[in-house]
Design an enzyme around this catalytic site. Structure first.
Site, short mmCIF file in Angstrom:
data_model
loop_
_atom_site.label_atom_id
_atom_site.label_comp_id
_atom_site.label_asym_id
_atom_site.label_seq_id
_atom_site.Cartn_x
_atom_site.Cartn_y
_atom_site.Cartn_z
N TRP A 117 -11.16 -58.29 -22.26
CA TRP A 117 -12.10 -57.26 -22.31
C TRP A 117 -13.33 -57.70 -23.40
CZ3 TRP A 117 -12.03 -54.47 -18.39
CH2 TRP A 117 -11.06 -53.73 -18.14
N SER B 56 -6.36 -57.44 -23.14
CA SER B 56 -7.43 -57.03 -24.28
C SER B 56 -8.37 -57.93 -24.75
CB SER B 56 -6.51 -56.74 -25.34
OG SER B 56 -5.69 -57.61 -25.88
N TYR C 99 -12.60 -44.82 -17.37
CA TYR C 99 -12.83 -46.12 -17.03
C TYR C 99 -12.29 -46.89 -15.96
CZ TYR C 99 -8.38 -47.95 -19.23
OH TYR C 99 -7.29 -48.43 -19.32
N GLY D 19 -5.67 -40.17 -30.96
CA GLY D 19 -4.39 -40.14 -30.77
C GLY D 19 -3.85 -41.29 -31.67
N ASP E 187 -9.93 -53.48 -26.85
CA ASP E 187 -10.37 -53.12 -25.56
C ASP E 187 -11.56 -52.21 -25.99
OD1 ASP E 187 -7.56 -53.20 -25.94
OD2 ASP E 187 -7.21 -52.25 -23.97
N HIS F 136 -9.81 -46.06 -31.97
CA HIS F 136 -9.70 -46.23 -30.41
C HIS F 136 -9.60 -44.83 -29.41
CE1 HIS F 136 -9.80 -48.48 -26.51
NE2 HIS F 136 -8.72 -48.00 -26.21
N SER G 264 -0.73 -49.77 -23.89
CA SER G 264 -1.26 -49.53 -25.29
C SER G 264 -0.75 -50.81 -26.12
CB SER G 264 -0.20 -48.37 -25.70
OG SER G 264 -0.81 -47.10 -25.35
#
EC number: 3.2.1.172
Length: 370
Positions: A214, A211, A38, A132, A140, A129, A331
């Protein structure tokens, strides 16, 4: 403010940045090199908008060369199959196909579309998301997976994808919106196991600028992708209006920009961040251009534009155009984590956001001159 600032057209700045990055990196070198990612996707979305705005083929050919590097004759490509992020770069496939009619791009889009069927989900069917980050939805993710799904739905006549995106957006809004500020928290952990997760709500504790950026950019772009009579057009317009109203309350009065942590501009270690500011500018400009937002926001937009050029850009001795103070990939976490993140120059997150904002501003300014 110096009234001579930002006297050039927004498109001039967008082209200066695009050309700087294109002269710095071959498509093979665009970071992270030789990956479907991305970072490149956001930047190349901006480059393709420049092609549409200027008609200069070099922009189209650069984006096409990236896709052709990674997509074989059968539309196969390597990508991460456990995260929403992998889908976003697929946005470049639609203009490439529309212009070339090369079926490889549709086949590649079909591969990416398949991710929606395999991604893990929360109990309410919200996409994790990434694998993990179990049971977590991030703001996002709306941009990483939403616009692509709607474009694919329109291309291949798959109306169920409209319902999918409507559900994902509604779940994010349900779980991350703060009733006091109107801002959205960066992430939500349904399992409430992350160290940052609020014990009662599962939300992360901060409003991270990019965030939210987005999210509002997604809304501004996605409304027009829904069928004209779809009831959620009204819902998304109202959501965009409410979010922009809330965001503008926190615009820095001196520079017109926004802070890394949106609502804590009074803290000395917080800082004005470029990419989030650009995404807000894009959403506001697009909202005005499409009639979703009141033209009264033009004052807010002009102040942000002038502040961005004055405080966050410069031209190097070798002629390179630079956009500074772009937060690197991030993150969810606590306040100290966000404000201590590395600040980059010409990072593709910010470069793409900058070019998209400038091209949309150009459209707005030209319409105002008519």
């Amino acid at each position: 403010m110096d009234q001579s600032i930002a006297v050039k057209s927004p498109l001039t700045y967008a082209e200066a940045l695009a050309k700087t990055i294109m002269n710095t990196y071959t498509v093979e070198e665009l970071p992270p090199a030789n990956r479907w990612h991305y970072h490149q996707g956001v930047f190349l979305c901006g480059v393709l908008r420049l092609w549409e705005a200027t008609g200069q083929k070099r922009y189209f050919e650069y984006a096409k060369a990236y896709a052709d590097l990674l997509i074989d004759d059968y539309g196969n490509l390597l990508f991460r199959r456990d995260e929403l992020d992998a889908i976003q770069a697929g946005l470049i496939l639609f203009p490439l196909y529309e212009h070339t009619k090369d079926e490889r791009y549709v086949n590649a889009a079909k591969r990416l579309r398949g991710l929606y069927g395999t991604l893990n989900r929360t109990s309410e069917q919200g996409f994790w998301h990434k694998d993990g980050y179990p049971y977590q939805m991030w703001l996002d993710g709306l941009y990483m997976g939403g616009p692509f799904a709607l474009k694919y739905a329109n291309l291949k006549q798959e109306p169920e994808l409209f319902d999918q995106v409507v559900l994902q957006e509604s779940l994010m809004r349900k779980h991350t919106k703060d009733s006091k500020t109107g801002l959205f928290y960066h992430a939500w952990d349904e399992a409430k196991k992350m160290p940052w997760a609020n014990e009662e709500t599962g939300c992360s504790p901060e409003f991270w600028a990019r965030s939210i950026g987005w999210y509002v950019m997604s809304l501004a772009d996605m409304i027009e992708e829904l069928p004209k009579k779809h009831p959620n057009r009204h819902v998304w317009k109202k959501t965009l209006q409410d979010m922009i109203k809330s965001i503008c309350r926190y615009q820095d009065k001196e520079t017109g920009l926004w802070y890394q942590i949106v609502d804590k501009g009074d803290r000395s270690d917080n800082w004005l961040e470029s990419s989030g500011s650009c995404l807000y500018m894009y959403a506001i400009a697009k909202g005005i251009n499409k009639g979703y937002l009141d033209r009264a926001y033009e004052t807010t937009l002009l102040k942000a534009y002038q502040g961005l050029i004055q405080h966050k850009t410069e031209t190097a001795e070798d002629g390179a155009f630079l956009v500074k103070d772009i937060c690197v990939g991030t993150s969810a976490g606590f306040y100290d984590y966000y404000v201590s993140r590395e600040r980059s120059t010409n990072d593709l997150h910010g470069a793409g956001a900058f070019i998209l904002a400038m091209t949309e501003l150009e459209t707005l300014f030209r319409s105002a001159e008519k």
